[in-house]
Design a protein around this motif. Structure first.
Motif, PDB file in Angstrom:
ATOM      1  N   LEU A  81       0.893  -3.451  -9.662  1.00 12.81           N
ATOM      2  CA  LEU A  81       1.079  -2.028  -9.376  1.00 12.81           C
ATOM      3  C   LEU A  81      -0.010  -1.183 -10.029  1.00 12.81           C
ATOM      4  O   LEU A  81      -0.611  -0.329  -9.380  1.00 12.81           O
ATOM      5  N   VAL A  82      -0.277  -1.410 -11.304  1.00 15.83           N
ATOM      6  CA  VAL A  82      -1.305  -0.607 -11.973  1.00 15.83           C
ATOM      7  C   VAL A  82      -2.704  -0.955 -11.461  1.00 15.83           C
ATOM      8  O   VAL A  82      -3.601  -0.114 -11.509  1.00 15.83           O
ATOM      9  N   ALA A  83      -2.882  -2.166 -10.950  1.00 18.88           N
ATOM     10  CA  ALA A  83      -4.172  -2.522 -10.363  1.00 18.88           C
ATOM     11  C   ALA A  83      -4.402  -1.788  -9.044  1.00 18.88           C
ATOM     12  O   ALA A  83      -5.541  -1.513  -8.677  1.00 18.88           O
ATOM     13  N   SER A  84      -3.323  -1.438  -8.351  1.00 18.28           N
ATOM     14  CA  SER A  84      -3.457  -0.781  -7.053  1.00 18.28           C
ATOM     15  C   SER A  84      -3.467   0.744  -7.150  1.00 18.28           C
ATOM     16  O   SER A  84      -3.735   1.411  -6.166  1.00 18.28           O
ATOM     17  N   VAL A  85      -3.197   1.292  -8.323  1.00 22.05           N
ATOM     18  CA  VAL A  85      -3.205   2.747  -8.520  1.00 22.05           C
ATOM     19  C   VAL A  85      -4.339   3.089  -9.481  1.00 22.05           C
ATOM     20  O   VAL A  85      -4.346   2.607 -10.617  1.00 22.05           O
ATOM     21  N   PRO A  86      -5.299   3.912  -9.058  1.00 25.11           N
ATOM     22  CA  PRO A  86      -6.444   4.229  -9.920  1.00 25.11           C
ATOM     23  C   PRO A  86      -6.026   4.891 -11.229  1.00 25.11           C
ATOM     24  O   PRO A  86      -5.189   5.792 -11.238  1.00 25.11           O
TER      25      PRO A  86
ATOM     26  N   ASP B 253       0.829  -1.204   0.000  1.00 24.98           N
ATOM     27  CA  ASP B 253       0.000   0.000   0.000  1.00 24.98           C
ATOM     28  C   ASP B 253       0.865   1.257   0.000  1.00 24.98           C
ATOM     29  O   ASP B 253       0.536   2.246  -0.657  1.00 24.98           O
ATOM     30  N   ALA B 254       1.966   1.209   0.732  1.00 24.73           N
ATOM     31  CA  ALA B 254       2.869   2.365   0.783  1.00 24.73           C
ATOM     32  C   ALA B 254       3.472   2.643  -0.590  1.00 24.73           C
ATOM     33  O   ALA B 254       3.568   3.806  -1.009  1.00 24.73           O
ATOM     34  N   LEU B 255       3.867   1.598  -1.301  1.00 20.21           N
ATOM     35  CA  LEU B 255       4.419   1.778  -2.642  1.00 20.21           C
ATOM     36  C   LEU B 255       3.352   2.331  -3.581  1.00 20.21           C
ATOM     37  O   LEU B 255       3.628   3.222  -4.381  1.00 20.21           O
TER      38      LEU B 255
ATOM     39  N   THR C   5       2.955   5.981  -2.940  1.00 18.30           N
ATOM     40  CA  THR C   5       4.119   6.704  -3.459  1.00 18.30           C
ATOM     41  C   THR C   5       4.032   6.834  -4.978  1.00 18.30           C
ATOM     42  O   THR C   5       4.323   7.897  -5.533  1.00 18.30           O
ATOM     43  N   VAL C   6       3.633   5.773  -5.653  1.00 19.06           N
ATOM     44  CA  VAL C   6       3.477   5.816  -7.106  1.00 19.06           C
ATOM     45  C   VAL C   6       2.366   6.803  -7.477  1.00 19.06           C
ATOM     46  O   VAL C   6       2.515   7.596  -8.415  1.00 19.06           O
ATOM     47  N   LEU C   7       1.274   6.798  -6.740  1.00 14.41           N
ATOM     48  CA  LEU C   7       0.176   7.729  -7.002  1.00 14.41           C
ATOM     49  C   LEU C   7       0.647   9.173  -6.841  1.00 14.41           C
ATOM     50  O   LEU C   7       0.358  10.029  -7.688  1.00 14.41           O
ATOM     51  N   ASP C   8       1.395   9.453  -5.788  1.00 18.70           N
ATOM     52  CA  ASP C   8       1.936  10.804  -5.578  1.00 18.70           C
ATOM     53  C   ASP C   8       2.876  11.196  -6.715  1.00 18.70           C
ATOM     54  O   ASP C   8       2.842  12.326  -7.206  1.00 18.70           O
TER      55      ASP C   8
END
Length: 101
Positions: free
Chosen positions: A67-72, A32-34, A37-40
């Protein structure tokens, strides 16, 4: 967001050649932290490279998908070697202009 066309992917791949990876996926994998960070990072820049370390669980392709599944609205542009390229259009002020379909 609609899937990227092959032409759009080609444009993004060419833009990604000149940027350096700014994040790493380590032995914890996609957390979740990664994802936060990717979203930011995607809020500041639309195109991002992420390096997958040798100690990471799973293949770079699997980690890129996770990763792309966890970032909208994030899209996986390519996985080349141990490097993942991710794109997300900035809704407020898009900087990268993609060719239309």
């Amino acid at each position: 967001m609609a899937d990227l066309t092959p032409r759009q992917r080609a444009v993004l791949r060419s833009l990604a050649q000149s940027i350096k990876p700014i994040l790493q996926v380590g032995r914890d994998g996609v957390t979740d932290a990664l994802a936060r960070t990717v979203l930011d990072a995607l809020n500041n820049r639309e195109l991002l490279k992420v390096k997958v370390l040798e100690t990471a669980p799973g293949s770079p392709q699997e980690l890129g998908d996770a990763l792309v599944a966890s970032v909208p609205d994030a899209q996986l542009v390519q996985v080349i070697g141990r490097t993942i390229v991710v794109f997300r259009r900035n809704p407020a002020k898009p900087e990268i202009t993609l060719p239309s379909v």
